[in-house]
Design a protein around this motif. Structure first.
Motif, PDB file in Angstrom:
ATOM      1  N   ILE A  29       1.260  20.313 -25.883  1.00 42.18           N
ATOM      2  CA  ILE A  29       2.072  20.943 -24.657  1.00 42.18           C
ATOM      3  C   ILE A  29       2.880  20.012 -24.006  1.00 42.18           C
ATOM      4  O   ILE A  29       3.172  18.914 -24.174  1.00 42.18           O
ATOM      5  N   GLY A  30       3.830  20.636 -23.182  1.00 38.16           N
ATOM      6  CA  GLY A  30       4.914  19.963 -22.448  1.00 38.16           C
ATOM      7  C   GLY A  30       4.463  20.279 -20.911  1.00 38.16           C
ATOM      8  O   GLY A  30       3.859  21.424 -20.526  1.00 38.16           O
ATOM      9  N   ILE A  31       5.080  19.294 -20.060  1.00 30.68           N
ATOM     10  CA  ILE A  31       4.820  19.621 -18.712  1.00 30.68           C
ATOM     11  C   ILE A  31       6.281  19.522 -17.971  1.00 30.68           C
ATOM     12  O   ILE A  31       6.955  18.570 -18.098  1.00 30.68           O
ATOM     13  N   SER A  32       6.769  20.671 -17.427  1.00 33.65           N
ATOM     14  CA  SER A  32       8.143  20.796 -17.093  1.00 33.65           C
ATOM     15  C   SER A  32       8.376  21.405 -15.866  1.00 33.65           C
ATOM     16  O   SER A  32       7.309  22.113 -15.383  1.00 33.65           O
ATOM     17  N   ALA A  33       9.464  21.052 -15.020  1.00 36.52           N
ATOM     18  CA  ALA A  33       9.456  21.650 -13.673  1.00 36.52           C
ATOM     19  C   ALA A  33      10.850  21.226 -13.086  1.00 36.52           C
ATOM     20  O   ALA A  33      11.332  20.366 -13.567  1.00 36.52           O
ATOM     21  N   HIS A  34      11.222  21.735 -12.020  1.00 32.87           N
ATOM     22  CA  HIS A  34      12.204  21.250 -11.201  1.00 32.87           C
ATOM     23  C   HIS A  34      12.061  19.819 -10.745  1.00 32.87           C
ATOM     24  O   HIS A  34      10.692  19.533 -10.585  1.00 32.87           O
ATOM     25  N   ILE A  35      12.909  19.168 -10.385  1.00 26.16           N
ATOM     26  CA  ILE A  35      12.723  17.890  -9.972  1.00 26.16           C
ATOM     27  C   ILE A  35      11.789  17.726  -8.646  1.00 26.16           C
ATOM     28  O   ILE A  35      12.174  18.654  -7.851  1.00 26.16           O
ATOM     29  N   ASP A  36      10.981  16.710  -8.708  1.00 23.86           N
ATOM     30  CA  ASP A  36      10.232  16.570  -7.533  1.00 23.86           C
ATOM     31  C   ASP A  36       9.065  17.782  -7.268  1.00 23.86           C
ATOM     32  O   ASP A  36       8.708  17.970  -6.183  1.00 23.86           O
ATOM     33  N   SER A  37       8.775  18.222  -8.353  1.00 22.12           N
ATOM     34  CA  SER A  37       7.604  19.373  -8.502  1.00 22.12           C
ATOM     35  C   SER A  37       6.297  18.843  -8.598  1.00 22.12           C
ATOM     36  O   SER A  37       5.451  19.464  -8.456  1.00 22.12           O
TER      37      SER A  37
END
Length: 745
Positions: A29-37
């Motif tokens: 799995i990967g963990i991704s998001a907008h910066i500072d989430s």
């Protein structure tokens, strides 16, 4: 320390069971998001609750340690993730390989190559800010690689947190069939726990670090809301699952095991996205998310993986997550460590064993694998082999990112990942002569590690021009040169990557003659140029017959979309000998690299060479190259040439009292405001603006908001520059060219 970790996480205990069962107990799995989430904070909790680390450390922690996955000194100083980091852990009986990716758009290639090799992902969304610009970018990337995902609405302890509002934005902006799996017990500073909608139980996370998970009855005031949200969940599933639809239409409650089975099927088919909630920083909601990873995200065998056969018209072949099958592995990331190049691998099929030989499908070379490791951020555990479905790394291999390796039994390659073009450049050179060697080493390393980092030497400037995805991207590399290579540099103002296009079909006819004693030069070219349908890919098409002489005739023309160029040879009857056609092609390729307006690449142009003339004695390769170059320049000037520039999507977040000055400031930069949202005390302003007009915006925003505003920026597309603006750009270019010429005299 590492030995104890190795004993504790002995992943080879799967060797006693079948290969099928081993693969079923793997999640990549990967963990991704907008910066500072809160991606890295979430990963830190996952590692702690699974026993992988003994203590929790925060991003920019006061203890000076920093989060485990931010191992680079720059990451800990700036409090952002710059490079994706890999680790592996275990939740109950399931192995979880995790890649923590950056949130800043400048490092988007790290997200691209991580998602290329993963089977599932967690998309983290801020419970207060909601769906932001980079959230939508990550969503597009996940859809590009068909990644099943869970969503985790984080930071419910923040002021203004509202998971119900965020869910609506997820459905509206991301177009996902999503539903809450939990509702909060309290919000903001009153966040106390969660309600599990499937189990219909309250969940509390007790202890100083939330280690103890306690289930209890749902508070009376939340029972009706829990029932309503459960019905929403079943309704969302009924839209995409026939079994649940039948229960839904009959107004009967499906058994929990049937609901869970339906959720898993729909997640893997990417028709439904379960939404979990919590606050990683406040140690709330992480353990149920881990349960969801093992329960609903697919194992490697449940994702269809295909390779392209070499020497067989690139027919697709389906790969199996079977260690007994022929080896197929993809090198998806490179790092230069103290032991040499570290190559990250995903094993799609077969087994990669230490000390054995593998074949690089790009080069055809046979290479030996001297050392294999599994990564835990910047720590390594030596292993003897990596099996199908696993992630790991190898030392001692000279390869490029994206290379496919096999054991020679199959000849195939994995499809390539998407690599965006750089949008910003700046001139850079070593400060002193002693800095030259480390400067060259750093440039070579960065180019190999990062496909979005480009560097070329400009002889006219006597400087190297580096290009990347944004100012921060290039600033980080300059800082890494200083820290990692002790190399001091000087750099010029960032330069926007304009492109040059044409808007009109135009003929050219040019004859090159030179007679100055001895053999002369003669070549004539005739043809036309015209705009293409797609302006960014360069092609050369050959369809002419044989012949001898030196004259070229043709035209150039523009295209409708900026993505390619074409060179079409329509010469017949031998008016230009076939041995001189490559000279014309070479002149065309040189011309599109540096256009005729401000020396930026030409895109979207078709060049058609139709006719020409040559001389038995005086024609030469050089003569035809000169004729072709001048013919193209002649036609280009009459084809209504135009510059196109990169347009960025800009998202500004600021306290609501500063909304007006921020909006006015964007207006002065000729930005087009596309949306404005109000979240309690904060305004989120979305706009589109030319990259050329965004330089220095961070300083303006700080002054407009007393340092309380922040913004993110992402490349959107290239658009034509206004005529008045183009004149200013051309004048500035001429002025700089004159100054540089004086310096060289």
């Amino acid at each position: 320390m590492l030995r104890s970790i190795s004993r504790r996480f002995n992943y080879r205990l799967f060797s006693t069971i079948s290969d099928i069962e081993r693969v079923r107990k793997i999640r990549n799995i990967g963990i991704s998001a907008h910066i500072d989430s809160g991606k890295t904070t979430l990963t830190e909790r996952i590692l702690y609750y699974t026993g992988r680390i003994k203590e929790i450390h925060e991003v920019r922690g006061k203890d000076g340690v920093g989060a485990k996955m931010d191992s680079m000194e720059l990451e800990r100083e700036k409090g952002i993730t710059i490079q994706s980091a890999a680790t592996f852990t275990k939740w109950k009986d399931t192995t979880i390989n995790i890649i923590d990716t950056p949130g800043h758009v400048d490092f988007t290639i790290e997200v691209e190559r991580a998602l290329r090799v993963l089977d599932g992902a967690i998309l983290v969304v801020c419970g207060s800010s909601g769906v932001q610009s980079q959230t939508m970018t990550v969503d597009r990337q996940m859809k590009r690689y068909n990644i099943p995902r869970l969503i985790f609405i984080n930071k419910l302890d923040r002021i203004g947190a509202n998971p119900f509002s965020v869910l609506e934005k997820i459905k509206d902006k991301l177009k996902l069939n999503a539903a809450l799996m939990q509702i909060p017990i309290g919000l903001e500073s009153n966040l106390r726990g969660l309600v599990d909608l499937l189990e219909m139980k309250a969940v509390y996370f007790q202890g100083p670090k939330g280690d103890k998970v306690v289930y209890d009855d749902i508070p009376a005031e939340l029972k009706s809301e829990a029932e309503a949200k459960y019905n929403d969940l079943i309704g969302a599933l009924a839209n995409v699952n026939e079994t649940i639809e039948e229960y839904f239409l009959n107004e009967s409650k499906p058994p929990i095991d049937i609901v869970k089975k339906a959720i898993r099927e729909c997640v893997i088919n990417r028709t439904f996205v379960p939404v979990y909630i919590g606050s990683a920083y406040k140690n709330t909601g992480v353990q149920p998310l881990l349960e969801a990873v093992t329960s609903y995200l697919p194992d490697p065998s449940e994702i269809k993986q295909e390779a392209l056969e070499l020497h067989n018209e690139e027919n697709k072949i389906e790969l199996e997550s079977d260690s007994k099958k022929p080896l197929v592995a993809l090198a998806f990331k490179l790092e230069d460590g103290k032991y040499g190049q570290l190559t990250y691998f995903r094993i799609y099929q077969g087994k990669l064993t230490k000390g054995t030989n593998t074949h690089n499908m790009r080069t055809g070379e046979k290479v030996r694998v001297p050392r294999l490791v599994r990564m835990h951020s910047n720590e390594m555990e030596d292993v003897n082999y990596l099996e199908a479905g696993e992630l790991g790394a190898a030392f001692g291999l000279d390869c490029n990112s994206g290379d496919t390796f096999t054991d020679g039994a199959v000849k195939c390659v994995m499809s390539s990942m998407y690599v965006p073009d750089p949008v910003i450049s700046l001139s850079c050179s070593p400060l002193t002569s002693k800095d030259l060697l480390p400067f060259q080493k750093a440039i070579a390393r960065f180019k190999k590690e990062d496909p979005t980092f480009h560097a070329e030497f400009d002889a006219s400037l006597n400087q190297t021009v580096i290009s990347g995805m944004g100012e921060l991207h290039l600033d980080i590399y300059l800082e890494r040169m200083r820290r990692e290579y002790n190399c001091k540099t000087k750099s010029g103002r960032p330069k926007v990557n304009f492109r040059e296009i044409i808007n009109k079909k135009t003929r050219f006819e040019y004859t090159h003659k030179k007679q100055s004693g001895g053999s002369g030069q003669y070549a004539k070219v005739i043809g036309y140029i015209e705009p293409l349908d797609d302006y960014s890919k360069n092609e050369f098409k050959q369809s002419g017959g044989s012949g001898q002489y030196a004259k070229v005739i043709g035209y150039i023309e523009p295209l409708d979309d900026y993505s390619k160029n074409e060179f079409v040879n329509q010469v017949t009857g031998g008016t230009i000998p076939t041995n001189y056609i490559p000279s014309c092609e070479k002149a065309y390729k040189e011309a599109i690299k540096k256009g005729f307006i401000i020396n930026h690449p030409i895109v979207g142009m078709r060049v058609v060479l139709q006719d020409g003339a040559y001389h038995e004695v005086d024609s030469s390769d050089l003569a035809f190259r000169i004729a072709m170059t001048n013919g193209l320049a002649q036609a280009f000037a009459k084809a209504i040439p135009q510059l196109i520039e990169p347009i960025m999507t800009v998202e500004v977040t600021c306290p609501i009292e500063y909304q007006m000055p921020v909006t006015a400031g964007l207006g002065k930069r000729q930005a087009i405001i596309s949306d404005t949202e109000i979240h309690d005390d904060y305004a989120v302003i979305s706009a589109e603006c030319s990259l050329n007009d965004m330089f220095g915006y961070s300083n303006d925003l700080r002054s407009q908001t007393q340092g309380k505003g922040e913004f993110s920026m992402e490349y959107f597309e290239h658009r034509p520059v206004l005529p008045s603006k183009q004149n200013d750009i051309v004048e500035e270019y001429k002025k700089l060219a004159e100054e540089e010429a004086k310096l060289l005299q």
